[in-house]
Design a protein around this motif. Structure first.
Motif, PDB file in Angstrom:
ATOM      1  N   GLY A 274      -1.094  48.768 -23.807  1.00 31.97           N
ATOM      2  CA  GLY A 274      -1.648  49.760 -24.500  1.00 31.97           C
ATOM      3  C   GLY A 274       0.033  49.875 -25.572  1.00 31.97           C
ATOM      4  N   ALA A 275      -0.273  50.334 -26.732  1.00 30.78           N
ATOM      5  CA  ALA A 275       0.935  50.473 -27.275  1.00 30.78           C
ATOM      6  C   ALA A 275       1.352  52.173 -27.821  1.00 30.78           C
ATOM      7  CB  ALA A 275       0.484  50.049 -29.101  1.00 30.78           C
ATOM      8  N   ASN A 276       2.197  52.432 -27.307  1.00 28.92           N
ATOM      9  CA  ASN A 276       2.864  53.347 -27.844  1.00 28.92           C
ATOM     10  C   ASN A 276       3.855  53.557 -29.354  1.00 28.92           C
ATOM     11  OD1 ASN A 276       3.132  56.092 -26.646  1.00 28.92           O
ATOM     12  ND2 ASN A 276       4.412  55.872 -25.075  1.00 28.92           N
ATOM     13  N   ILE A 277       3.105  53.926 -30.347  1.00 31.19           N
ATOM     14  CA  ILE A 277       4.171  54.065 -31.297  1.00 31.19           C
ATOM     15  C   ILE A 277       4.724  54.872 -31.999  1.00 31.19           C
ATOM     16  CG2 ILE A 277       3.850  53.000 -33.752  1.00 31.19           C
ATOM     17  CD1 ILE A 277       0.984  52.447 -32.680  1.00 31.19           C
ATOM     18  N   GLN A 410       9.300  47.223 -29.141  1.00 30.54           N
ATOM     19  CA  GLN A 410       9.461  45.989 -30.496  1.00 30.54           C
ATOM     20  C   GLN A 410      10.089  47.260 -31.453  1.00 30.54           C
ATOM     21  OE1 GLN A 410       5.848  44.267 -29.245  1.00 30.54           O
ATOM     22  NE2 GLN A 410       6.082  42.654 -31.392  1.00 30.54           N
ATOM     23  N   THR A 411      10.033  47.054 -32.629  1.00 28.46           N
ATOM     24  CA  THR A 411      10.453  47.743 -33.778  1.00 28.46           C
ATOM     25  C   THR A 411       9.859  47.420 -35.204  1.00 28.46           C
ATOM     26  OG1 THR A 411      12.229  46.381 -34.448  1.00 28.46           O
ATOM     27  CG2 THR A 411      12.950  48.147 -33.352  1.00 28.46           C
ATOM     28  N   PHE A 412       8.779  48.034 -36.045  1.00 28.92           N
ATOM     29  CA  PHE A 412       8.782  47.754 -37.274  1.00 28.92           C
ATOM     30  C   PHE A 412       8.808  49.013 -38.358  1.00 28.92           C
ATOM     31  CE2 PHE A 412       6.416  51.604 -34.753  1.00 28.92           C
ATOM     32  CZ  PHE A 412       6.156  52.738 -35.708  1.00 28.92           C
ATOM     33  N   ARG A 413       8.840  48.780 -39.207  1.00 30.87           N
ATOM     34  CA  ARG A 413       9.219  48.983 -40.146  1.00 30.87           C
ATOM     35  C   ARG A 413       8.450  49.686 -41.719  1.00 30.87           C
ATOM     36  NH1 ARG A 413      13.001  44.526 -43.329  1.00 30.87           N
ATOM     37  NH2 ARG A 413      14.772  44.970 -42.039  1.00 30.87           N
ATOM     38  N   THR A 414       6.836  49.270 -41.114  1.00 25.78           N
ATOM     39  CA  THR A 414       5.497  50.133 -41.703  1.00 25.78           C
ATOM     40  C   THR A 414       4.593  50.275 -40.803  1.00 25.78           C
ATOM     41  OG1 THR A 414       4.746  47.858 -42.762  1.00 25.78           O
ATOM     42  CG2 THR A 414       5.725  48.596 -44.626  1.00 25.78           C
ATOM     43  N   LEU A 415       3.655  51.264 -41.372  1.00 29.29           N
ATOM     44  CA  LEU A 415       2.887  51.411 -40.703  1.00 29.29           C
ATOM     45  C   LEU A 415       1.358  50.189 -40.359  1.00 29.29           C
ATOM     46  CD1 LEU A 415       1.535  55.675 -41.502  1.00 29.29           C
ATOM     47  CD2 LEU A 415       3.720  54.446 -40.226  1.00 29.29           C
ATOM     48  N   GLU A 416       1.479  49.245 -41.379  1.00 29.16           N
ATOM     49  CA  GLU A 416       0.874  48.589 -41.805  1.00 29.16           C
ATOM     50  C   GLU A 416       1.358  47.240 -40.153  1.00 29.16           C
ATOM     51  OE1 GLU A 416       1.907  50.042 -44.177  1.00 29.16           O
ATOM     52  OE2 GLU A 416      -0.275  50.689 -44.491  1.00 29.16           O
ATOM     53  N   LYS A 421       1.240  44.888 -34.959  1.00 31.19           N
ATOM     54  CA  LYS A 421       1.200  44.404 -34.261  1.00 31.19           C
ATOM     55  C   LYS A 421       0.533  45.216 -32.676  1.00 31.19           C
ATOM     56  CE  LYS A 421       6.329  43.407 -34.659  1.00 31.19           C
ATOM     57  NZ  LYS A 421       7.528  43.858 -35.429  1.00 31.19           N
ATOM     58  N   ALA A 422       0.423  46.551 -32.957  1.00 33.43           N
ATOM     59  CA  ALA A 422      -0.527  47.140 -31.862  1.00 33.43           C
ATOM     60  C   ALA A 422      -1.704  46.722 -31.453  1.00 33.43           C
ATOM     61  CB  ALA A 422      -0.405  48.568 -32.004  1.00 33.43           C
ATOM     62  N   ASN A 423      -2.511  45.532 -32.168  1.00 35.24           N
ATOM     63  CA  ASN A 423      -3.940  45.352 -32.359  1.00 35.24           C
ATOM     64  C   ASN A 423      -3.924  44.066 -31.892  1.00 35.24           C
ATOM     65  OD1 ASN A 423      -4.638  47.936 -32.631  1.00 35.24           O
ATOM     66  ND2 ASN A 423      -5.336  47.142 -35.030  1.00 35.24           N
ATOM     67  N   LYS A 443      -4.875  58.092 -39.830  1.00 37.93           N
ATOM     68  CA  LYS A 443      -3.984  56.798 -40.578  1.00 37.93           C
ATOM     69  C   LYS A 443      -3.888  55.678 -39.309  1.00 37.93           C
ATOM     70  CE  LYS A 443      -1.863  53.135 -43.209  1.00 37.93           C
ATOM     71  NZ  LYS A 443      -2.307  52.805 -43.701  1.00 37.93           N
ATOM     72  N   MET A 444      -3.510  56.006 -38.530  1.00 35.15           N
ATOM     73  CA  MET A 444      -3.059  55.156 -37.363  1.00 35.15           C
ATOM     74  C   MET A 444      -3.860  55.277 -36.096  1.00 35.15           C
ATOM     75  SD  MET A 444      -0.092  53.483 -38.131  1.00 35.15           S
ATOM     76  CE  MET A 444       0.631  53.116 -36.711  1.00 35.15           C
ATOM     77  N   THR A 445      -5.011  56.175 -35.698  1.00 36.83           N
ATOM     78  CA  THR A 445      -5.959  56.364 -34.775  1.00 36.83           C
ATOM     79  C   THR A 445      -6.900  55.429 -35.539  1.00 36.83           C
ATOM     80  OG1 THR A 445      -6.187  58.539 -35.697  1.00 36.83           O
ATOM     81  CG2 THR A 445      -5.480  58.124 -33.634  1.00 36.83           C
ATOM     82  N   SER A 446      -7.535  55.984 -37.198  1.00 36.23           N
ATOM     83  CA  SER A 446      -7.629  55.031 -36.978  1.00 36.23           C
ATOM     84  C   SER A 446      -7.926  53.358 -37.662  1.00 36.23           C
ATOM     85  CB  SER A 446      -9.547  55.507 -38.715  1.00 36.23           C
ATOM     86  OG  SER A 446      -8.060  55.697 -39.343  1.00 36.23           O
ATOM     87  N   GLY A 447      -6.943  53.113 -37.459  1.00 35.98           N
ATOM     88  CA  GLY A 447      -6.568  51.308 -37.868  1.00 35.98           C
ATOM     89  C   GLY A 447      -6.220  50.793 -35.730  1.00 35.98           C
ATOM     90  N   LEU A 448      -6.267  51.863 -35.221  1.00 35.01           N
ATOM     91  CA  LEU A 448      -6.602  51.174 -33.873  1.00 35.01           C
ATOM     92  C   LEU A 448      -6.669  50.523 -33.195  1.00 35.01           C
ATOM     93  CD1 LEU A 448      -3.481  53.462 -32.964  1.00 35.01           C
ATOM     94  CD2 LEU A 448      -3.433  51.101 -32.745  1.00 35.01           C
TER      95      LEU A 448
END
Ligand code: NAP
Ligand code: MG
Length: 493
Positions: A274-277, A410-416, A421-423, A443-448
């Motif tokens: 699981g990814a915790n974002i 891990q780090t990220f810059r944008t939600l995309e 990375k999560a998927n 946005k995140m829940t529909s993309g995960l």
């Protein structure tokens, strides 16, 4: 004792420690040995073989447990088959009454179950008391309520039970997984043969006592202890109609192959990564608690653990600092002590596997931070809360399920980028999102691609909510209305 790192940890860096606050175990009754539960009786295994279940915080034997062989599997399946007709002939309301009775008996024996769960599996008593045992009882209450309302649950579909269900469960939530499996199966009129994991058989056997005491008709629930080969015999048995399996993806795939081309129905609840974002606008202190809860809870022995932490770059330094400080305050120790945050690793084999991943992570060039807490002395199995930084998506520790108190960051810059990375995993069981903005949650829940996504919380469970995975995390759902469907065939089909 915590180390002085900055002002936050200064509050904790005094000379005091919590006194030990062990839960009393004097009230529990354990036998020296346990037999198989078939046809409402405890019966010795046909070939007379037993194995030991040990307490992982001491490495010492607790009891001898019967090891079921083919003859015992045959007997248990026969008993479940014989019970099927009379059990189905009961009204839904009558079946519900038995489930209510089981739920209440678990509540009455809550202290005993919590202590035994922590002794046999190594989880902190605080968790077995507040999560495992009450949720197990809640599952029986919840599904008791459905037993006489199946026509409303599936209007116009004429729902019928599947038949005899073989249920195989893992060691991380022994009683709770038994409840997840048994309650919906019985509510829908199926009969059951259940196998707990080799290292944690005791609460399933205690549940057998409750099933007997609740006056359930003989053969409706049978409990077989044993090792993996007992599970395999259940899967292969020709008179089984449904397999419900929770465990590793590896064994899940094996079972799916074995069932190909048979009439047997299958649900699989398997591994996860699981990814915790954490987004930059999240309430950081709460998010840090969520991270701790997501991975160090139950020693990381959680299929839906938030084992991959993804943090937006602008707040990464802050999150890392606060996380390390919080890790320093975690107490690793006696599972029966109420102050313990992280108990014992479930078995010597699991500890070995976790250590292999810790080595592998370092060999791949990452950085490892472990809290400086004292580990109990003696022969138990312990692991410090661990955090890998400077990791890449391709690292083994990011890709594979470790099933221990080990987090990668891990780090990220944008939600995309966070979504990508999560998927980017074979699994799809769980994820978490921390943000102040509802729009970002959507946005995140529909993309995960995950069966469960928590927003601004982590590891919350409820019997009304379906649970299950995408991709290699499984097939089907348990819990809620969806959990009923796994035990039903529809006559309109
Ligand atoms: P496991 O090795 O797959 O074992 C699970 C169960 O299957 C145990 O009862 C085991 O018996 C039995 N088993 C082993 N080999 C078998 C075979 N060939 N055929 C039939 N049954 C067999 O998994 P585990 O190590 O106990 O549990 C950890 C795994 O479970 C993790 O991957 C975790 O993510 C997953 N899990 C998933 C969920 C979920 O809901 N998705 C929930 C909890 C755990 P023995 O113990 O006697 O070997
Ligand atoms: Mg044990």
């Amino acid at each position: 004792m915590s180390k002085t790192k900055d002002t936050f940890s200064l509050q904790f860096d005094t000379t005091w420690q919590y006194d030990a606050a062990p839960e009393s175990a004097s009230h529990i009754r354990l036998q020296k040995g346990y037999d198989l539960f078939i046809d409402n009786k405890f019966v010795p295994p046909a070939d007379g073989k037993y194995f030991n279940t040990v307490n992982p915080s001491t490495g010492k034997k607790i009891a001898e447990i019967a090891r079921a062989s083919q003859a015992d599997v045959d007997l248990a399946v026969q008993s479940a088959r014989k019970a099927l007709g009379p059990w189905q002939a009961l009204s839904g309301a009558s079946r519900g009454k038995y489930l209510f009775r089981i739920a209440r008996l678990i509540q009455e024996r809550e202290r005993e179950f919590s202590v035994i769960e922590s002794m046999d599996g190594g989880k902190p008593i605080r968790e077995s008391k507040t999560i495992d045992v009450p949720l197990a009882s809640a599952h029986f209450f919840y599904y008791a309520g459905w037993a006489d309302k199946l026509e409303y649950a599936f209007p116009g579909r004429n729902p019928k039970p599947v038949g005899v269900a073989a249920q195989i469960i893992p060691w991380n939530f022994p009683l709770l997984m038994a409840a997840w499996k048994i309650a919906p199966a019985l509510a829908t009129g199926n009969t059951v043969v259940l196998k707990p994991a080799e290292t944690t058989p005791l609460t399933a056997l205690k549940l057998a006592e409750i099933i007997r005491d609740a006056g359930l008709p003989a053969g409706v629930v049978n409990i077989l202890t044993g090792a993996g080969d007992t599970g395999a015999m259940m899967v292969e048995h020709p008179d089984i109609d449904k397999i419900a399996f929770t465990g590793s993806t590896e064994v899940g795939k094996l079972i799916q192959k074995r069932l190909a081309g048979t009439h047997k129905k299958l649900t699989l609840e398997l591994g996860g990564k699981g990814a915790n974002i954490i987004l930059e606008d999240a309430a950081i202190d709460q998010a840090v608690e969520g991270i701790i809860n997501g991975i160090y809870f139950n020693q990381g022995h959680v299929c839906c653990a938030g084992s991959r932490l993804l943090v937006q770059e602008s707040v990464a330094d802050l999150v890392i600092r606060k996380l390390k400080d919080r890790m320093e305050t975690l107490i690793v120790g006696d599972p029966l002590d109420k102050n313990t945050d992280i108990g014992a690793i479930n078995s010597a084999a699991q500890l070995k596997s976790i250590k292999k991943y810790l080595k592998k992570g370092l060999a791949e060039g990452t950085e490892l931070y472990q809290s400086s807490c004292e580990l109990p002395s003696g022969s138990g199995y312990w692991c410090r809360p661990s955090l890998f930084t400077n990791v890449a998506q391709s690292n083994t520790i990011v890709q594979e399920e470790i099933f221990g108190p080990v987090l990668t960051l891990q780090t990220f810059r944008t939600l995309e980028e966070a979504l990508e990375k999560a998927n980017n995993t074979f699994y799809g069981l769980s994820a978490g999102v921390w943000t102040d903005k509802g729009s970002k949650i959507f946005k995140m829940t529909s993309g995960l691609k995950a069966g469960i996504v928590w927003a601004n919380t982590y590891n919350r469970f409820d019997p009304t909510s379906p649970f299950g995975g995408y991709k290699e995390s499984g097939i089907g759902r348990e819990g809620g209305l969806h959990g009923l469907a796994s035990y039903i065939k529809f006559e309109d089909r």
